[in-house]
Write a protein that holds these residues in place. Structure first.
Motif, PDB file in Angstrom:
ATOM      1  N   ALA A  41       4.038   2.236  -5.718  1.00 17.89           N
ATOM      2  CA  ALA A  41       3.980   2.398  -4.343  1.00 17.89           C
ATOM      3  C   ALA A  41       2.606   3.442  -4.284  1.00 17.89           C
ATOM      4  O   ALA A  41       2.070   3.302  -3.222  1.00 17.89           O
ATOM      5  N   VAL A  42       2.281   4.440  -5.194  1.00 17.91           N
ATOM      6  CA  VAL A  42       1.261   5.037  -5.262  1.00 17.91           C
ATOM      7  C   VAL A  42      -0.131   4.387  -5.149  1.00 17.91           C
ATOM      8  O   VAL A  42      -0.864   4.681  -4.283  1.00 17.91           O
ATOM      9  N   GLY A  44      -0.331   1.065  -4.218  1.00 19.60           N
ATOM     10  CA  GLY A  44      -0.445   0.324  -3.001  1.00 19.60           C
ATOM     11  C   GLY A  44      -1.113   1.305  -1.872  1.00 19.60           C
ATOM     12  O   GLY A  44      -1.891   0.824  -1.009  1.00 19.60           O
ATOM     13  N   PHE A  45      -0.358   2.755  -1.809  1.00 17.75           N
ATOM     14  CA  PHE A  45      -0.988   3.612  -0.661  1.00 17.75           C
ATOM     15  C   PHE A  45      -2.320   3.931  -1.040  1.00 17.75           C
ATOM     16  O   PHE A  45      -3.058   4.252   0.106  1.00 17.75           O
ATOM     17  N   ALA A  46      -2.622   4.111  -2.075  1.00 17.39           N
ATOM     18  CA  ALA A  46      -4.094   4.425  -2.464  1.00 17.39           C
ATOM     19  C   ALA A  46      -5.179   3.172  -1.807  1.00 17.39           C
ATOM     20  O   ALA A  46      -6.152   3.384  -1.378  1.00 17.39           O
ATOM     21  N   ILE A  48      -4.367   0.968   0.556  1.00 18.41           N
ATOM     22  CA  ILE A  48      -4.324   1.255   1.972  1.00 18.41           C
ATOM     23  C   ILE A  48      -5.279   2.135   2.373  1.00 18.41           C
ATOM     24  O   ILE A  48      -5.968   2.120   3.389  1.00 18.41           O
ATOM     25  N   GLY A  49      -5.153   3.224   1.678  1.00 22.54           N
ATOM     26  CA  GLY A  49      -6.017   4.278   2.192  1.00 22.54           C
ATOM     27  C   GLY A  49      -7.470   4.000   2.004  1.00 22.54           C
ATOM     28  O   GLY A  49      -8.521   4.430   2.799  1.00 22.54           O
ATOM     29  N   SER A  52      -8.643   1.695   4.796  1.00 20.48           N
ATOM     30  CA  SER A  52      -8.605   2.311   6.245  1.00 20.48           C
ATOM     31  C   SER A  52      -9.815   2.947   6.340  1.00 20.48           C
ATOM     32  O   SER A  52     -10.377   3.096   7.384  1.00 20.48           O
TER      33      SER A  52
END
Length: 67
Positions: A41-42, A44-46, A48-49, A52
C-alpha cells in the motif's frame, strides 16, 4: 507486527524470534500478510504520488503577467 529500531543485545534476540521482515517484523502468517499489505500500500501510494507530481509539473499552465 513490530518496529525494531535499536540493536542492543535484547533487541537482537527479539529480532531473531521473528519469521520475517520487510520494514515490519512479523511472527505469524496473518501478521506477515498484513505486513506485506501495508508495504505494498505504501509503495502504491508512493508511485501514485510520483506520477501525479510529474503530471502536475509537465502539464501546468504558466501564469500570464499583465503590465
Amino acid at each position: 507486527m513490530k518496529f525494531i529500531f535499536s540493536e542492543s543485545g535484547w533487541a537482537f534476540f527479539e529480532r531473531m524470534a521473528y519469521r520475517g521482515v520487510i520494514g515490519l517484523f512479523y511472527d505469524s502468517t496473518l501478521t506477515g500478510l498484513l505486513a506485506y499489505l501495508i508495504f505494498f500500500a505504501v509503495i502504491g501510494f508512493a508511485i501514485i504520488g510520483v506520477i501525479s507530481m510529474l503530471k502536475w509539473l509537465f502539464t501546468r499552465k504558466k501564469k500570464k503577467k499583465y503590465y
